[in-house]
Design an enzyme around this catalytic site. Structure first.
Site, PDB file in Angstrom:
ATOM      1  N   TYR A   1       0.864  -1.188   0.000  1.00 34.96           N
ATOM      2  CA  TYR A   1       0.000   0.000   0.000  1.00 34.96           C
ATOM      3  C   TYR A   1       0.897   1.234   0.000  1.00 34.96           C
ATOM      4  O   TYR A   1       1.456   1.615   1.027  1.00 34.96           O
ATOM      5  CB  TYR A   1      -0.908   0.032   1.231  1.00 34.96           C
ATOM      6  CG  TYR A   1      -2.007  -1.020   1.299  1.00 34.96           C
ATOM      7  CD1 TYR A   1      -2.420  -1.715   0.169  1.00 34.96           C
ATOM      8  CD2 TYR A   1      -2.648  -1.290   2.500  1.00 34.96           C
ATOM      9  CE1 TYR A   1      -3.435  -2.661   0.241  1.00 34.96           C
ATOM     10  CE2 TYR A   1      -3.670  -2.234   2.578  1.00 34.96           C
ATOM     11  CZ  TYR A   1      -4.042  -2.916   1.441  1.00 34.96           C
ATOM     12  OH  TYR A   1      -5.057  -3.854   1.520  1.00 34.96           O
TER      13      TYR A   1
ATOM     14  N   LEU B   1     -18.277  -1.197   2.756  1.00 36.01           N
ATOM     15  CA  LEU B   1     -19.009  -0.095   2.105  1.00 36.01           C
ATOM     16  C   LEU B   1     -18.826  -0.157   0.590  1.00 36.01           C
ATOM     17  O   LEU B   1     -19.084   0.828  -0.108  1.00 36.01           O
ATOM     18  CB  LEU B   1     -18.526   1.252   2.648  1.00 36.01           C
ATOM     19  CG  LEU B   1     -18.750   1.450   4.142  1.00 36.01           C
ATOM     20  CD1 LEU B   1     -18.155   2.778   4.608  1.00 36.01           C
ATOM     21  CD2 LEU B   1     -20.243   1.388   4.481  1.00 36.01           C
TER      22      LEU B   1
ATOM     23  N   ARG C   1     -16.216   0.037  -1.020  1.00 34.47           N
ATOM     24  CA  ARG C   1     -15.234   1.085  -1.353  1.00 34.47           C
ATOM     25  C   ARG C   1     -15.894   2.458  -1.465  1.00 34.47           C
ATOM     26  O   ARG C   1     -15.463   3.309  -2.225  1.00 34.47           O
ATOM     27  CB  ARG C   1     -14.480   0.715  -2.624  1.00 34.47           C
ATOM     28  CG  ARG C   1     -13.763  -0.636  -2.470  1.00 34.47           C
ATOM     29  CD  ARG C   1     -13.206  -1.129  -3.771  1.00 34.47           C
ATOM     30  NE  ARG C   1     -12.598  -2.441  -3.653  1.00 34.47           N
ATOM     31  CZ  ARG C   1     -11.326  -2.661  -3.323  1.00 34.47           C
ATOM     32  NH1 ARG C   1     -10.534  -1.666  -3.045  1.00 34.47           N
ATOM     33  NH2 ARG C   1     -10.852  -3.896  -3.275  1.00 34.47           N
ATOM     34  N   GLY C   2     -16.950   2.650  -0.724  1.00 36.68           N
ATOM     35  CA  GLY C   2     -17.652   3.941  -0.690  1.00 36.68           C
ATOM     36  C   GLY C   2     -18.943   3.921  -1.485  1.00 36.68           C
ATOM     37  O   GLY C   2     -19.820   4.766  -1.281  1.00 36.68           O
TER      38      GLY C   2
ATOM     39  N   SER D   1     -21.940   3.719   0.736  1.00 34.94           N
ATOM     40  CA  SER D   1     -21.770   4.515   1.965  1.00 34.94           C
ATOM     41  C   SER D   1     -22.844   5.586   2.095  1.00 34.94           C
ATOM     42  O   SER D   1     -23.006   6.186   3.151  1.00 34.94           O
ATOM     43  CB  SER D   1     -20.401   5.200   1.957  1.00 34.94           C
ATOM     44  OG  SER D   1     -20.358   6.180   0.921  1.00 34.94           O
TER      45      SER D   1
HETATM   46  N1  LIG Z   1      -7.418  -8.387   1.419  1.00 31.70           N
HETATM   47  C1  LIG Z   1      -7.708  -7.637   0.389  1.00 31.70           C
HETATM   48  O1  LIG Z   1      -7.652  -8.080  -0.756  1.00 31.70           O
HETATM   49  C2  LIG Z   1      -8.146  -6.216   0.605  1.00 31.70           C
HETATM   50  C3  LIG Z   1      -8.604  -5.465  -0.483  1.00 31.70           C
HETATM   51  C4  LIG Z   1      -9.015  -4.159  -0.249  1.00 31.70           C
HETATM   52  C5  LIG Z   1      -8.967  -3.630   1.036  1.00 31.70           C
HETATM   53  N2  LIG Z   1      -8.500  -4.371   2.077  1.00 31.70           N
HETATM   54  C6  LIG Z   1      -8.409  -3.806   3.436  1.00 31.70           C
HETATM   55  O2  LIG Z   1      -9.695  -3.478   3.894  1.00 31.70           O
HETATM   56  C7  LIG Z   1      -9.735  -2.102   4.265  1.00 31.70           C
HETATM   57  C8  LIG Z   1     -11.101  -1.537   3.971  1.00 31.70           C
HETATM   58  O3  LIG Z   1     -11.369  -1.658   2.571  1.00 31.70           O
HETATM   59  P1  LIG Z   1     -12.026  -0.517   1.732  1.00 31.70           P
HETATM   60  O4  LIG Z   1     -11.287   0.743   1.929  1.00 31.70           O
HETATM   61  O5  LIG Z   1     -12.207  -0.987   0.358  1.00 31.70           O
HETATM   62  O6  LIG Z   1     -13.429  -0.451   2.435  1.00 31.70           O
HETATM   63  P2  LIG Z   1     -14.689   0.369   2.529  1.00 31.70           P
HETATM   64  O7  LIG Z   1     -14.839   0.666   3.985  1.00 31.70           O
HETATM   65  O8  LIG Z   1     -15.720  -0.375   1.799  1.00 31.70           O
HETATM   66  O9  LIG Z   1     -14.479   1.747   1.718  1.00 31.70           O
HETATM   67  C9  LIG Z   1     -13.786   2.821   2.281  1.00 31.70           C
HETATM   68  C10 LIG Z   1     -14.111   4.092   1.508  1.00 31.70           C
HETATM   69  O10 LIG Z   1     -15.504   4.391   1.636  1.00 31.70           O
HETATM   70  C11 LIG Z   1     -15.701   5.794   1.702  1.00 31.70           C
HETATM   71  N3  LIG Z   1     -16.531   6.100   2.885  1.00 31.70           N
HETATM   72  C12 LIG Z   1     -17.653   6.865   2.880  1.00 31.70           C
HETATM   73  N4  LIG Z   1     -18.171   6.950   4.103  1.00 31.70           N
HETATM   74  C13 LIG Z   1     -17.388   6.251   4.926  1.00 31.70           C
HETATM   75  C14 LIG Z   1     -17.429   5.991   6.320  1.00 31.70           C
HETATM   76  N5  LIG Z   1     -18.368   6.462   7.113  1.00 31.70           N
HETATM   77  N6  LIG Z   1     -16.453   5.231   6.845  1.00 31.70           N
HETATM   78  C15 LIG Z   1     -15.479   4.725   6.074  1.00 31.70           C
HETATM   79  N7  LIG Z   1     -15.387   4.961   4.729  1.00 31.70           N
HETATM   80  C16 LIG Z   1     -16.346   5.714   4.151  1.00 31.70           C
HETATM   81  C17 LIG Z   1     -14.316   6.419   1.794  1.00 31.70           C
HETATM   82  O11 LIG Z   1     -13.975   6.885   0.500  1.00 31.70           O
HETATM   83  P3  LIG Z   1     -13.585   8.392   0.269  1.00 31.70           P
HETATM   84  O12 LIG Z   1     -12.618   8.716   1.363  1.00 31.70           O
HETATM   85  O13 LIG Z   1     -13.015   8.453  -1.095  1.00 31.70           O
HETATM   86  O14 LIG Z   1     -14.894   9.137   0.420  1.00 31.70           O
HETATM   87  C18 LIG Z   1     -13.407   5.275   2.147  1.00 31.70           C
HETATM   88  O15 LIG Z   1     -12.116   5.444   1.626  1.00 31.70           O
HETATM   89  C19 LIG Z   1      -8.606  -1.447   3.475  1.00 31.70           C
HETATM   90  O16 LIG Z   1      -8.175  -0.255   4.081  1.00 31.70           O
HETATM   91  C20 LIG Z   1      -7.577  -2.538   3.516  1.00 31.70           C
HETATM   92  O17 LIG Z   1      -6.875  -2.490   4.747  1.00 31.70           O
HETATM   93  C21 LIG Z   1      -8.109  -5.663   1.868  1.00 31.70           C
END
Ligand SMILES: NC(=O)c1ccc[n+]([C@@H]2O[C@H](COP(=O)([O-])OP(=O)(O)OC[C@H]3O[C@@H](n4cnc5c(N)ncnc54)[C@H](OP(=O)(O)O)[C@@H]3O)[C@@H](O)[C@H]2O)c1
Length: 334
Positions: free
Chosen positions: A56, A209, A211-212, A215
């Protein structure tokens, strides 16, 4: 802070973990000061699980977490668990060029991560994607040696299918499988989740979420930076996006009736799917974190869950969760 335990052999963690990926990569521009402030706010609120990957931002995320952890009281630091993914190979230009799960590579990746994080052990260590050229037994066996040497505490997996879960669990205790799971990504429910449960392996759910997308904050026509994964994700494109945001509108009606936000409803739904599931929240700003943590206070009763199911039935989303070439790398999708 409520807690959950990862599988039968894993650690106890806060009921929500913080996924730190977006603070360094894949979602466009980042804000270092706000990222550190968000990490501190999460730790102060009692979040104990921080998820990262050595790829990352090519080490950026681990250095960021290391810096944030140096800025908290010793008692808070002691409670924090760091989950690290490794194995992704990158080009100088930043493209992803494959995975390396050879035992000597595993130990090399771990040595660099320990240095960047500024810690003497990694709490949960996992390969991000199966390396098709290396039997999973060898990769997991190498992490088991790191456990024996005290450099790693627990072994995790990421985006693998049921067969790989069984093979890995036959080598060493596995704490959790990290995998995408949300209202619109329910692929694990048929085989992977039941197998994890049978084997006593917990789930750390990401993309809760989407990825938003689900959300409640995603706007049609949002301009995305060239380095934002969502610009390539099928679910965020054209008609797929319109269809998926219609689902969000249906979800919004239910959220509004309950006096909560769409994001909180999406997170609470994943929390409701089992005590063995710990959602990783991808918040990179303090306001988003506060909203996400609010989901812990929500109880979805049978009527709420039925209404959510009608609004967003399984399989309702349009578009795959990854672009085709990345879908092809997912052992979990075979
Ligand atoms: N193992 C794997 O293959 C894999 C793959 C992907 C991720 N991950 C891990 O899982 C974690 C979470 O994944 P993700 O970022 O895709 O998940 P997510 O929680 O589905 O999406 C996060 C995005 O949603 C938006 N968002 C809007 N409201 C929110 C709120 N209240 N709280 C949090 N986010 C909000 C933000 O985008 P904006 O800031 O642009 O508005 C934020 O960056 C990653 O950080 C990583 O550590 C693992």
């Amino acid at each position: 802070m409520q807690t959950r335990t990862l599988g039968t052999t894993g650690p106890q963690t806060s009921v929500l973990g913080l996924g730190c990926m977006g603070m360094s990569a894949l979602y466009g521009d980042t804000d270092r000061a706000e990222s550190i402030a968000t990490l501190h706010a999460a730790l102060e609120a009692g979040v104990t699980l921080l998820d990262t990957g050595d790829f990352y931002g090519m080490g950026h995320n681990e250095l960021l977490i290391g810096e944030a952890l140096r800025g908290v009281p010793a008692a808070t630091r002691e409670k924090a668990l760091i989950s690290v993914k490794f194995g992704a190979l990158r080009t100088v230009e930043g493209a992803f060029s494959g995975y390396d799960g050879r035992p000597e590579a595993v130990k090399n990746f771990a040595a660099y991560s320990l240095q960047r994080l500024g810690t003497d052990h990694i709490d949960i260590y996992r390969i991000a994607r199966l390396d098709p050229a290396v039997p999973i037994e060898e990769t997991v066996g190498a992490i088991a040696e790191l456990v024996e040497a005290g450099h790693v505490r627990h072994i995790g997996l990421s985006e693998v299918g049921a067969d790989s879960l069984r093979r890995a669990a036959a080598v060493a205790p596995i704490s959790d499988l990290q995998i995408e799971y949300s209202l619109i990504s329910r692929g694990i429910e048929d085989e992977i989740l039941p197998t994890a449960r049978e084997l006593g392996i917990g789930i750390t759910a990401y993309g809760v979420l989407a990825r938003g997308l689900i959300s409640g904050h995603w706007q049609r026509g949002r301009t995305l930076a060239a380095n934002d994964f969502r610009g390539m994700s099928p679910r965020f494109q054209g008609e797929n996006l319109d269809h998926n945001l219609d689902l969000v509108d249906a979800l919004r009606e239910i959220a509004e009736q309950k006096g909560v936000s769409v994001a909180q409803t999406s997170i609470a739904w994943v929390l409701s799917r089992g005590e063995d599931i710990v959602p990783l929240i991808g918040a990179r700003r303090r306001d988003r974190l506060a909203e996400a943590l609010g989901a812990m206070e929500i109880t979805l009763d049978a009527d709420d869950l039925a209404a959510i199911e009608r609004a967003v039935p399984a399989g309702a989303a349009a578009g795959d969760r990854y672009p085709a070439e990345q879908m092809a790398r997912l052992d979990s999708e075979r």
